[in-house]
Write a protein that holds these residues in place. Structure first.
Motif, PDB file in Angstrom:
ATOM      1  N   LYS A 151       0.832  -1.202   0.000  1.00 27.57           N
ATOM      2  CA  LYS A 151       0.000   0.000   0.000  1.00 27.57           C
ATOM      3  C   LYS A 151       0.871   1.258   0.000  1.00 27.57           C
ATOM      4  CE  LYS A 151      -4.064  -1.952   2.317  1.00 27.57           C
ATOM      5  NZ  LYS A 151      -4.943  -1.882   3.514  1.00 27.57           N
ATOM      6  N   GLU A 152       1.923   1.220   0.806  1.00 26.66           N
ATOM      7  CA  GLU A 152       2.813   2.378   0.863  1.00 26.66           C
ATOM      8  C   GLU A 152       3.508   2.602  -0.478  1.00 26.66           C
ATOM      9  OE1 GLU A 152       4.642   5.670   2.664  1.00 26.66           O
ATOM     10  OE2 GLU A 152       2.937   4.405   3.247  1.00 26.66           O
ATOM     11  N   SER A 154       2.343   1.662  -3.428  1.00 21.81           N
ATOM     12  CA  SER A 154       1.334   2.159  -4.374  1.00 21.81           C
ATOM     13  C   SER A 154       1.082   3.649  -4.167  1.00 21.81           C
ATOM     14  CB  SER A 154       0.035   1.370  -4.197  1.00 21.81           C
ATOM     15  OG  SER A 154       0.238  -0.011  -4.446  1.00 21.81           O
ATOM     16  N   ARG A 155       1.004   4.043  -2.897  1.00 24.36           N
ATOM     17  CA  ARG A 155       0.774   5.465  -2.615  1.00 24.36           C
ATOM     18  C   ARG A 155       1.939   6.318  -3.112  1.00 24.36           C
ATOM     19  NH1 ARG A 155       2.130   9.243   0.862  1.00 24.36           N
ATOM     20  NH2 ARG A 155       3.576   7.858   1.950  1.00 24.36           N
ATOM     21  N   LEU A 156       3.166   5.825  -2.889  1.00 21.70           N
ATOM     22  CA  LEU A 156       4.333   6.577  -3.343  1.00 21.70           C
ATOM     23  C   LEU A 156       4.397   6.646  -4.862  1.00 21.70           C
ATOM     24  CD1 LEU A 156       7.038   5.277  -0.829  1.00 21.70           C
ATOM     25  CD2 LEU A 156       5.911   7.498  -0.832  1.00 21.70           C
ATOM     26  N   GLU A 158       1.806   6.519  -6.903  1.00 20.00           N
ATOM     27  CA  GLU A 158       0.765   7.452  -7.335  1.00 20.00           C
ATOM     28  C   GLU A 158       1.218   8.898  -7.136  1.00 20.00           C
ATOM     29  OE1 GLU A 158      -3.964   8.416  -6.405  1.00 20.00           O
ATOM     30  OE2 GLU A 158      -2.899   6.801  -5.343  1.00 20.00           O
ATOM     31  N   GLU A 159       1.833   9.148  -5.991  1.00 20.41           N
ATOM     32  CA  GLU A 159       2.337  10.501  -5.733  1.00 20.41           C
ATOM     33  C   GLU A 159       3.444  10.866  -6.710  1.00 20.41           C
ATOM     34  OE1 GLU A 159       4.130  13.107  -1.965  1.00 20.41           O
ATOM     35  OE2 GLU A 159       3.543  11.000  -1.719  1.00 20.41           O
TER      36      GLU A 159
END
Length: 298
Positions: A151-152, A154-156, A158-159
């Motif tokens: 999840k981390e 994926s978030r990074l 996306e950012e």
């Protein structure tokens, strides 16, 4: 133990640790008891003992008991460090940072609550046996950690994609601004060129005007020089004439003074004055002779 804010899982973990510490404490107390029993069986075989013998037995017993207590305290400290290691390792897997308050370890009120909880939990042997028979909790698997990491990531990602899009937008804006700057510089150069030509024409006119003015001033200066030369010659001639007139007047004054002296000497007043002066001079000479004669007689 709920008064400490523990959930059921953590409460069971605390009970397990207290059970472990309790068993270690019982074993160590039995060891200390055996030290005293060994002393009784090995040394207390006579009816009476001297002071030195009693002191020697007590010193030996003190040394043995001190070693057992020190070993237990060291082992307890190391055991607590291992327990903290387990907690910190689990926390670091989830990127957590735990903190401890050492001052709370000497909180008398909390220590009394823990003692009361221990007495309550281990007062009933059947309950203790039931707790021992409970199955151990399965250790944390790596699935939760992997899911959290995914999840981390994926978030990074996306950012990162958002930042890349923003970067492309900024690059486009920068290129547009650069083109506008180039056009503005070109227009400025053209304007400066036209302005420079106008300034050159204006300066040429100014230079021509200045040249005409300088020529007129030079002509006036030459005329002034000619006029000044003529005036200077006239002044020199006038000066020579004035000098001649001055010499002539001085000569006339000298002749007039001589004539006045001659006429004054011919007057009766002059002659009378001259006679009086002559008489006075003779009288002065006579008086001087008398004085000199008088001084010589003395």
């Amino acid at each position: 133990m709920k008064r400490f804010g523990f959930n059921e899982h953590h409460q069971n973990e605390a009970i397990n640790y207290m059970r472990f510490a309790r068993s270690k404490r019982i074993i160590r107390l039995k060891t200390i008891d055996s030290c005293f029993e060994d002393l009784k069986d090995s040394r207390l075989v006579e009816e009476t003992f001297t002071v030195d013998e009693v002191r020697d037995m007590l010193d030996g017993l003190q040394l043995v008991v001190r070693g057992e207590v020190e070993t237990e305290l060291i082992n307890t400290a190391h055991t607590n460090v291992l327990l903290l290691r387990q907690l910190f390792s689990q926390a670091e897997k989830f990127y957590l940072r735990l903190q401890t308050d050492i001052s709370e370890l000497e909180n008398r009120e909390l220590l009394e609550q823990v003692a009361e909880f221990e007495n309550t939990e281990f007062k009933n042997p059947n309950k203790t046996n039931q707790e021992i028979s409970k199955p151990k909790l399965a250790p944390l698997n790596e699935g939760g950690v992997s899911e959290l990491l995914n999840k981390e990531i994926s978030r990074l990602q996306e950012e990162n994609n958002k930042l890349k899009g923003r970067l492309r937008t900024l690059e486009t804006q920068a290129m547009g601004a650069l083109d506008e700057k180039t056009r503005a510089e070109r227009a400025l150069k053209d304007l400066q060129k036209v302005k420079g030509e106008q300034q050159m024409a204006t300066r040429s006119q100014e230079i021509t005007s200045l040249e005409d003015t300088v020529a007129a001033l030079q002509e006036d200066y030459q005329k002034s020089l000619s006029v000044n030369a003529a005036s200077q010659r006239d002044l020199q001639d006038n000066l020579v004439s004035a000098k001649h007139d001055l010499l002539r007047v001085q000569e006339q004054l000298s002749l007039a003074e001589k004539e006045l002296d001659r006429k004054f000497q011919q007057t009766s007043a002059y002659r009378n004055m001259k006679e009086i002066l002559t008489k006075k001079n003779e009288q002065i000479k006579d008086i001087r002779k008398r004085l000199s004669k008088y001084e010589s007689d003395e």
